[in-house]
Structures are given as C-alpha cells and as structure tokens.
Design a protein around this motif. Structure first.
Motif, PDB file in Angstrom:
ATOM      1  N   PHE A   1       0.845  -1.235  -0.138  1.00 16.88           N
ATOM      2  CA  PHE A   1       0.276   0.231   0.083  1.00 16.88           C
ATOM      3  C   PHE A   1       1.134   1.572  -0.111  1.00 16.88           C
ATOM      4  N   LEU A   2       0.276   2.114  -0.915  1.00 18.39           N
ATOM      5  CA  LEU A   2       1.207   3.460  -0.935  1.00 18.39           C
ATOM      6  C   LEU A   2       0.743   4.261  -0.915  1.00 18.39           C
ATOM      7  N   ASP A   3      -0.539   4.680  -1.079  1.00 16.46           N
ATOM      8  CA  ASP A   3      -1.232   5.693  -0.827  1.00 16.46           C
ATOM      9  C   ASP A   3      -3.217   5.446  -1.023  1.00 16.46           C
ATOM     10  N   MET A   4      -3.694   6.362  -0.447  1.00 13.49           N
ATOM     11  CA  MET A   4      -4.911   6.426  -1.223  1.00 13.49           C
ATOM     12  C   MET A   4      -5.718   7.786  -1.103  1.00 13.49           C
ATOM     13  N   TRP A   5      -7.157   8.315  -1.864  1.00 12.71           N
ATOM     14  CA  TRP A   5      -7.772   9.501  -1.373  1.00 12.71           C
ATOM     15  C   TRP A   5      -8.989   9.161  -2.359  1.00 12.71           C
ATOM     16  N   PRO A   6     -10.342  10.378  -1.424  1.00 12.43           N
ATOM     17  CA  PRO A   6     -11.338   9.772  -2.045  1.00 12.43           C
ATOM     18  C   PRO A   6     -11.671  10.701  -3.255  1.00 12.43           C
ATOM     19  N   THR A   7     -12.659  10.021  -3.778  1.00 11.25           N
ATOM     20  CA  THR A   7     -13.205  10.120  -5.294  1.00 11.25           C
ATOM     21  C   THR A   7     -14.872  11.434  -5.211  1.00 11.25           C
ATOM     22  N   GLY A   8     -14.847  11.660  -3.632  1.00  8.97           N
ATOM     23  CA  GLY A   8     -16.481  12.548  -3.301  1.00  8.97           C
ATOM     24  C   GLY A   8     -17.357  11.286  -3.039  1.00  8.97           C
ATOM     25  N   THR A   9     -18.353  13.026  -1.876  1.00 13.81           N
ATOM     26  CA  THR A   9     -19.213  12.347  -1.923  1.00 13.81           C
ATOM     27  C   THR A   9     -20.347  11.332  -2.456  1.00 13.81           C
ATOM     28  N   TYR A  10     -21.131  12.251  -3.296  1.00 10.95           N
ATOM     29  CA  TYR A  10     -21.859  10.988  -4.060  1.00 10.95           C
ATOM     30  C   TYR A  10     -20.645  10.601  -5.364  1.00 10.95           C
ATOM     31  N   SER A  11     -20.161  10.625  -5.170  1.00  7.79           N
ATOM     32  CA  SER A  11     -18.862   9.392  -5.951  1.00  7.79           C
ATOM     33  C   SER A  11     -19.233   8.296  -6.145  1.00  7.79           C
ATOM     34  N   SER A  12     -19.252   7.669  -7.270  1.00 13.23           N
ATOM     35  CA  SER A  12     -19.044   5.790  -8.020  1.00 13.23           C
ATOM     36  C   SER A  12     -18.539   5.550  -8.811  1.00 13.23           C
ATOM     37  N   PRO A  13     -16.535   5.681  -8.868  1.00 16.43           N
ATOM     38  CA  PRO A  13     -15.485   5.162  -9.831  1.00 16.43           C
ATOM     39  C   PRO A  13     -16.095   4.097 -10.160  1.00 16.43           C
ATOM     40  N   TYR A  14     -16.076   4.081 -11.459  1.00 14.62           N
ATOM     41  CA  TYR A  14     -16.685   2.471 -11.946  1.00 14.62           C
ATOM     42  C   TYR A  14     -15.184   1.931 -12.796  1.00 14.62           C
ATOM     43  N   ALA A  15     -14.195   3.077 -13.702  1.00 15.49           N
ATOM     44  CA  ALA A  15     -13.397   2.538 -14.057  1.00 15.49           C
ATOM     45  C   ALA A  15     -12.457   3.480 -14.997  1.00 15.49           C
ATOM     46  N   HIS A  16     -11.569   3.818 -14.847  1.00 13.04           N
ATOM     47  CA  HIS A  16     -10.534   4.751 -15.016  1.00 13.04           C
ATOM     48  C   HIS A  16      -9.442   4.211 -16.190  1.00 13.04           C
ATOM     49  N   LEU A  17      -8.552   5.453 -16.112  1.00 15.05           N
ATOM     50  CA  LEU A  17      -7.449   5.471 -17.259  1.00 15.05           C
ATOM     51  C   LEU A  17      -6.526   6.203 -17.071  1.00 15.05           C
ATOM     52  N   ILE A  18      -5.160   6.060 -17.261  1.00 15.82           N
ATOM     53  CA  ILE A  18      -3.637   6.580 -17.084  1.00 15.82           C
ATOM     54  C   ILE A  18      -3.863   6.923 -18.494  1.00 15.82           C
ATOM     55  N   THR A  19      -3.620   7.982 -18.935  1.00 11.60           N
ATOM     56  CA  THR A  19      -3.061   8.350 -20.298  1.00 11.60           C
ATOM     57  C   THR A  19      -2.040   8.784 -19.879  1.00 11.60           C
ATOM     58  N   THR A  20      -1.265   8.952 -21.248  1.00 13.66           N
ATOM     59  CA  THR A  20       0.568   8.917 -21.846  1.00 13.66           C
ATOM     60  C   THR A  20       0.599  10.260 -21.150  1.00 13.66           C
ATOM     61  N   ASP A  21       0.509  11.010 -20.764  1.00  8.14           N
ATOM     62  CA  ASP A  21       0.749  12.954 -19.686  1.00  8.14           C
ATOM     63  C   ASP A  21       0.651  12.391 -18.548  1.00  8.14           C
ATOM     64  N   GLN A  22       0.144  10.819 -17.980  1.00  6.95           N
ATOM     65  CA  GLN A  22       0.347  10.040 -16.690  1.00  6.95           C
ATOM     66  C   GLN A  22      -1.101  11.340 -16.040  1.00  6.95           C
ATOM     67  N   MET A  23      -1.642  11.642 -16.654  1.00  3.16           N
ATOM     68  CA  MET A  23      -3.174  11.854 -16.331  1.00  3.16           C
ATOM     69  C   MET A  23      -4.146  10.719 -15.553  1.00  3.16           C
ATOM     70  N   LEU A  24      -4.863  10.924 -14.963  1.00  5.55           N
ATOM     71  CA  LEU A  24      -5.698   9.824 -14.669  1.00  5.55           C
ATOM     72  C   LEU A  24      -7.174  10.205 -14.509  1.00  5.55           C
ATOM     73  N   TRP A  25      -8.396   9.469 -15.521  1.00  9.63           N
ATOM     74  CA  TRP A  25      -9.229  10.219 -15.587  1.00  9.63           C
ATOM     75  C   TRP A  25     -10.454   9.014 -15.667  1.00  9.63           C
ATOM     76  N   ILE A  26     -11.434   9.372 -14.117  1.00  7.08           N
ATOM     77  CA  ILE A  26     -12.291   8.630 -14.218  1.00  7.08           C
ATOM     78  C   ILE A  26     -13.653   8.273 -14.289  1.00  7.08           C
ATOM     79  N   ALA A  27     -14.504   7.718 -15.091  1.00  6.50           N
ATOM     80  CA  ALA A  27     -15.634   7.340 -15.513  1.00  6.50           C
ATOM     81  C   ALA A  27     -16.509   7.126 -14.314  1.00  6.50           C
ATOM     82  N   ASP A  28     -17.049   7.928 -13.797  1.00 10.09           N
ATOM     83  CA  ASP A  28     -17.966   7.984 -12.900  1.00 10.09           C
ATOM     84  C   ASP A  28     -19.749   8.061 -12.500  1.00 10.09           C
ATOM     85  N   GLY A  29     -19.804   6.424 -12.313  1.00  7.69           N
ATOM     86  CA  GLY A  29     -21.294   6.267 -12.027  1.00  7.69           C
ATOM     87  C   GLY A  29     -21.836   7.052 -11.120  1.00  7.69           C
ATOM     88  N   GLY A  30     -21.641   7.614 -10.138  1.00  9.72           N
ATOM     89  CA  GLY A  30     -22.187   8.133  -9.282  1.00  9.72           C
ATOM     90  C   GLY A  30     -22.421   9.252  -9.399  1.00  9.72           C
TER      91      GLY A  30
END
Length: 172
Positions: free
Chosen positions: A79-108
C-alpha cells in the motif's frame, strides 16, 4: 499489464482483492480483503474493487468503488496511498493517459473526472441524462490513437464516442 506480460485482475464482484499473475497465467500473489470496520475502511480493504491502471513508474491505481476512493499500490501489493473521489461518487473505471493523468468514469455523478497521480482533482465534465453527449452511468472508459474518448454506460446501454474539438485545450 506490465511490459514483461505480468498482469493484474480486480476481483470485485463477490471478491475483495487484487490478484497478480505472470505472463503464463500462473498465480503470484493477491492482496486486499473486506473492511474490518465497514464505517471506517482502511488501506487494502475493498468494497467492489473494480478497475486497475498502471502508471509509468509501475504503481497500480485501483478503484475502490464502494468506498468512493482510489487506492495506490506498488506492483507487489504494498500500500502506498489513497484518496476519496467524492461523497456522491461511484468510480466505475479509470484510465491513465500518456501524459500521466488519471481519468475516472464516475457512475455516481455521471461525469468524467480528471486527477493527477497524487490525487488532486483537476477537472470534470458531464451531465446526467440519456441524450447524446449526456452520461447515464459511465462504466468503461478508453481512448484511441486519434485522441477520441469512448465511454460505455451501464444504465444507458450504449457506448458514446467523443472527439476532441479542433483547437480545444488538450488538458481538458
């Protein structure tokens, strides 16, 4: 997938773990489990572990959907780290792009959320609904070599393709 063919599986429907396999499919190790205290889940505790992406420095970013958070591990499950994605969030899937940014498809929230790899929220877009361009439970997210974004929706029963507007800010 790692360059040597090692791969990881999120076991989130009925399971609460991440499993690691070698290139031939031989089991190596797994980690994770249900929360000891459901009201205060800790590291390595999952509720619908759902998606894994690997950064260039080989950290695993794992969606912990039911706990509305992202957990980060090294490739051996430390384990290294964790962070919340929001009170109403429901992160279903994500990707890390070539520029090393993380994008979440949030179903909530029916939005697409952008984070840096330290967990800082940077940007989001989307509107709930069933019309073209609106989102109804984005459940899977990917891109192609031309920069198009594809979102499949669990409630909408469709996949939508979003093309970058000419002259648009690529950071958005």
């Amino acid at each position: 997938w790692l360059p040597d063919g090692t791969f990881f599986i999120s076991d989130g429907y009925g399971g609460t773990r991440v499993a690691k396999f070698d290139k031939d499919g031989k089991f190596i190790v797994d980690w994770g489990g249900p929360p000891k205290d459901p009201k205060n889940p800790g590291p390595n505790e999952f509720n619908t572990v759902h998606s894994i992406q690997i950064s260039n420095d080989r950290r695993l970013f794992v969606v912990d959907r039911g706990h509305r958070r992202m957990q980060v591990f090294d490739e051996n499950g430390k384990f290294l780290d964790m962070w919340p994605t929001g009170t109403y969030s429901s992160p279903y899937a994500h990707l890390i792009t070539t520029d090393q940014m993380l994008w979440i498809a949030d179903g909530g929230t029916h939005r697409v959320l952008k984070y840096d790899l330290k967990g800082n929220y940077l940007y989001g877009w989307g509107l709930s609904g069933g019309q073209p361009g609106q989102l109804n439970g984005p459940h899977s997210i990917t891109t192609d070599q031309d920069g198009n974004l594809y979102l499949s929706e669990v409630f909408g029963g469709r996949t939508q393709k979003f093309r970058p507007k000419k002259g648009a800010d690529p950071a958005s």
